[in-house]
Design a protein around this motif. Structure first.
Motif, PDB file in Angstrom:
ATOM      1  N   PHE A   5     -17.489 -31.637  56.181  1.00  0.00           N
ATOM      2  CA  PHE A   5     -18.161 -30.544  55.462  1.00  0.00           C
ATOM      3  C   PHE A   5     -17.230 -29.370  55.211  1.00  0.00           C
ATOM      4  O   PHE A   5     -17.461 -28.583  54.305  1.00  0.00           O
ATOM      5  CB  PHE A   5     -19.375 -30.033  56.242  1.00  0.00           C
ATOM      6  N   VAL A   6     -16.193 -29.251  56.011  1.00  0.00           N
ATOM      7  CA  VAL A   6     -15.300 -28.093  55.929  1.00  0.00           C
ATOM      8  C   VAL A   6     -14.574 -28.066  54.591  1.00  0.00           C
ATOM      9  O   VAL A   6     -14.242 -26.999  54.084  1.00  0.00           O
ATOM     10  CB  VAL A   6     -14.309 -28.106  57.115  1.00  0.00           C
ATOM     11  N   ARG A   7     -14.353 -29.211  53.991  1.00  0.00           N
ATOM     12  CA  ARG A   7     -13.659 -29.248  52.698  1.00  0.00           C
ATOM     13  C   ARG A   7     -14.440 -28.511  51.615  1.00  0.00           C
ATOM     14  O   ARG A   7     -13.870 -28.041  50.648  1.00  0.00           O
ATOM     15  CB  ARG A   7     -13.429 -30.692  52.260  1.00  0.00           C
ATOM     16  N   TRP A   8     -15.748 -28.395  51.743  1.00  0.00           N
ATOM     17  CA  TRP A   8     -16.587 -27.756  50.738  1.00  0.00           C
ATOM     18  C   TRP A   8     -16.637 -26.240  50.903  1.00  0.00           C
ATOM     19  O   TRP A   8     -17.104 -25.545  50.006  1.00  0.00           O
ATOM     20  CB  TRP A   8     -17.996 -28.315  50.799  1.00  0.00           C
ATOM     21  N   ILE A   9     -16.203 -25.727  52.030  1.00  0.00           N
ATOM     22  CA  ILE A   9     -16.232 -24.289  52.278  1.00  0.00           C
ATOM     23  C   ILE A   9     -14.933 -23.684  51.766  1.00  0.00           C
ATOM     24  O   ILE A   9     -13.857 -24.016  52.237  1.00  0.00           O
ATOM     25  CB  ILE A   9     -16.435 -23.989  53.776  1.00  0.00           C
ATOM     26  N   ASN A  10     -15.048 -22.789  50.804  1.00  0.00           N
ATOM     27  CA  ASN A  10     -13.871 -22.183  50.189  1.00  0.00           C
ATOM     28  C   ASN A  10     -13.565 -20.865  50.887  1.00  0.00           C
ATOM     29  O   ASN A  10     -13.971 -19.792  50.434  1.00  0.00           O
ATOM     30  CB  ASN A  10     -14.118 -21.972  48.697  1.00  0.00           C
ATOM     31  N   ALA A  11     -12.871 -20.964  51.997  1.00  0.00           N
ATOM     32  CA  ALA A  11     -12.480 -19.779  52.767  1.00  0.00           C
ATOM     33  C   ALA A  11     -11.131 -20.074  53.427  1.00  0.00           C
ATOM     34  O   ALA A  11     -10.808 -21.226  53.691  1.00  0.00           O
ATOM     35  CB  ALA A  11     -13.530 -19.462  53.832  1.00  0.00           C
ATOM     36  N   PRO A  12     -10.362 -19.022  53.690  1.00  0.00           N
ATOM     37  CA  PRO A  12      -9.076 -19.252  54.353  1.00  0.00           C
ATOM     38  C   PRO A  12      -9.265 -19.553  55.836  1.00  0.00           C
ATOM     39  O   PRO A  12     -10.242 -19.139  56.450  1.00  0.00           O
ATOM     40  CB  PRO A  12      -8.334 -17.934  54.156  1.00  0.00           C
ATOM     41  N   GLY A  13      -8.320 -20.273  56.414  1.00  0.00           N
ATOM     42  CA  GLY A  13      -8.358 -20.527  57.850  1.00  0.00           C
ATOM     43  C   GLY A  13      -8.597 -21.982  58.176  1.00  0.00           C
ATOM     44  O   GLY A  13      -8.692 -22.842  57.307  1.00  0.00           O
ATOM     45  N   GLY A  14      -8.736 -22.205  59.470  1.00  0.00           N
ATOM     46  CA  GLY A  14      -8.962 -23.547  59.973  1.00  0.00           C
ATOM     47  C   GLY A  14     -10.425 -23.943  59.879  1.00  0.00           C
ATOM     48  O   GLY A  14     -11.279 -23.189  59.408  1.00  0.00           O
ATOM     49  N   PRO A  15     -10.733 -25.152  60.340  1.00  0.00           N
ATOM     50  CA  PRO A  15     -12.109 -25.654  60.244  1.00  0.00           C
ATOM     51  C   PRO A  15     -13.140 -24.810  60.997  1.00  0.00           C
ATOM     52  O   PRO A  15     -14.228 -24.564  60.482  1.00  0.00           O
ATOM     53  CB  PRO A  15     -12.024 -27.051  60.842  1.00  0.00           C
ATOM     54  N   ARG A  16     -12.795 -24.359  62.205  1.00  0.00           N
ATOM     55  CA  ARG A  16     -13.752 -23.554  62.958  1.00  0.00           C
ATOM     56  C   ARG A  16     -14.001 -22.204  62.306  1.00  0.00           C
ATOM     57  O   ARG A  16     -15.126 -21.723  62.255  1.00  0.00           O
ATOM     58  CB  ARG A  16     -13.259 -23.327  64.379  1.00  0.00           C
ATOM     59  N   LEU A  17     -12.933 -21.585  61.799  1.00  0.00           N
ATOM     60  CA  LEU A  17     -13.082 -20.286  61.140  1.00  0.00           C
ATOM     61  C   LEU A  17     -13.931 -20.409  59.884  1.00  0.00           C
ATOM     62  O   LEU A  17     -14.780 -19.557  59.610  1.00  0.00           O
ATOM     63  CB  LEU A  17     -11.706 -19.702  60.799  1.00  0.00           C
ATOM     64  N   LYS A  18     -13.744 -21.474  59.133  1.00  0.00           N
ATOM     65  CA  LYS A  18     -14.551 -21.698  57.931  1.00  0.00           C
ATOM     66  C   LYS A  18     -16.022 -21.882  58.288  1.00  0.00           C
ATOM     67  O   LYS A  18     -16.904 -21.376  57.603  1.00  0.00           O
ATOM     68  CB  LYS A  18     -14.038 -22.903  57.167  1.00  0.00           C
ATOM     69  N   ALA A  19     -16.298 -22.619  59.352  1.00  0.00           N
ATOM     70  CA  ALA A  19     -17.684 -22.818  59.777  1.00  0.00           C
ATOM     71  C   ALA A  19     -18.306 -21.502  60.233  1.00  0.00           C
ATOM     72  O   ALA A  19     -19.461 -21.207  59.900  1.00  0.00           O
ATOM     73  CB  ALA A  19     -17.737 -23.850  60.893  1.00  0.00           C
ATOM     74  N   ILE A  20     -17.547 -20.690  60.956  1.00  0.00           N
ATOM     75  CA  ILE A  20     -18.063 -19.397  61.411  1.00  0.00           C
ATOM     76  C   ILE A  20     -18.328 -18.481  60.231  1.00  0.00           C
ATOM     77  O   ILE A  20     -19.346 -17.768  60.190  1.00  0.00           O
ATOM     78  CB  ILE A  20     -17.075 -18.756  62.415  1.00  0.00           C
ATOM     79  N   ILE A  21     -17.442 -18.491  59.231  1.00  0.00           N
ATOM     80  CA  ILE A  21     -17.645 -17.670  58.041  1.00  0.00           C
ATOM     81  C   ILE A  21     -18.919 -18.087  57.314  1.00  0.00           C
ATOM     82  O   ILE A  21     -19.704 -17.239  56.875  1.00  0.00           O
ATOM     83  CB  ILE A  21     -16.410 -17.756  57.112  1.00  0.00           C
ATOM     84  N   ALA A  22     -19.167 -19.378  57.193  1.00  0.00           N
ATOM     85  CA  ALA A  22     -20.381 -19.862  56.533  1.00  0.00           C
ATOM     86  C   ALA A  22     -21.631 -19.443  57.303  1.00  0.00           C
ATOM     87  O   ALA A  22     -22.632 -19.036  56.701  1.00  0.00           O
ATOM     88  CB  ALA A  22     -20.333 -21.372  56.373  1.00  0.00           C
ATOM     89  N   ILE A  23     -21.585 -19.506  58.614  1.00  0.00           N
ATOM     90  CA  ILE A  23     -22.733 -19.099  59.429  1.00  0.00           C
ATOM     91  C   ILE A  23     -23.002 -17.610  59.271  1.00  0.00           C
ATOM     92  O   ILE A  23     -24.147 -17.186  59.092  1.00  0.00           O
ATOM     93  CB  ILE A  23     -22.495 -19.480  60.903  1.00  0.00           C
ATOM     94  N   VAL A  24     -21.957 -16.802  59.313  1.00  0.00           N
ATOM     95  CA  VAL A  24     -22.117 -15.351  59.185  1.00  0.00           C
ATOM     96  C   VAL A  24     -22.659 -14.986  57.809  1.00  0.00           C
ATOM     97  O   VAL A  24     -23.554 -14.137  57.688  1.00  0.00           O
ATOM     98  CB  VAL A  24     -20.779 -14.631  59.479  1.00  0.00           C
TER      99      VAL A  24
END
Length: 63
Positions: A28-47
């Motif tokens: 799922f991380v590939r669909w999140i357009n944010a800088p950083g690693g997989p965990r950072l992208k997931a945290i950004i999506a949650i926030v």
């Protein structure tokens, strides 16, 4: 509740669930357009999902 607030709530929940799913399924991380690693992208999506939900509850948008 106005339609804009309903749309924000639905969008917030979708982004929130997508971020939570990114923690468990790294594809799922590939669909999140944010800088950083997989965990950072997931945290950004949650926030962002939580912010959408909060904004929809605080502000009332007229039609």
């Amino acid at each position: 509740m106005e339609i804009a607030n309903t749309i924000l709530i639905i969008t917030g929940f979708i982004v929130l669930l997508f971020g939570i799913g990114a923690f468990f399924n790294p594809s799922f991380v590939r669909w999140i357009n944010a800088p950083g690693g997989p965990r950072l992208k997931a945290i950004i999506a949650i926030v962002v999902g939580i912010i959408f939900i909060i904004v929809s509850q605080i502000f009332r948008f007229p039609n």
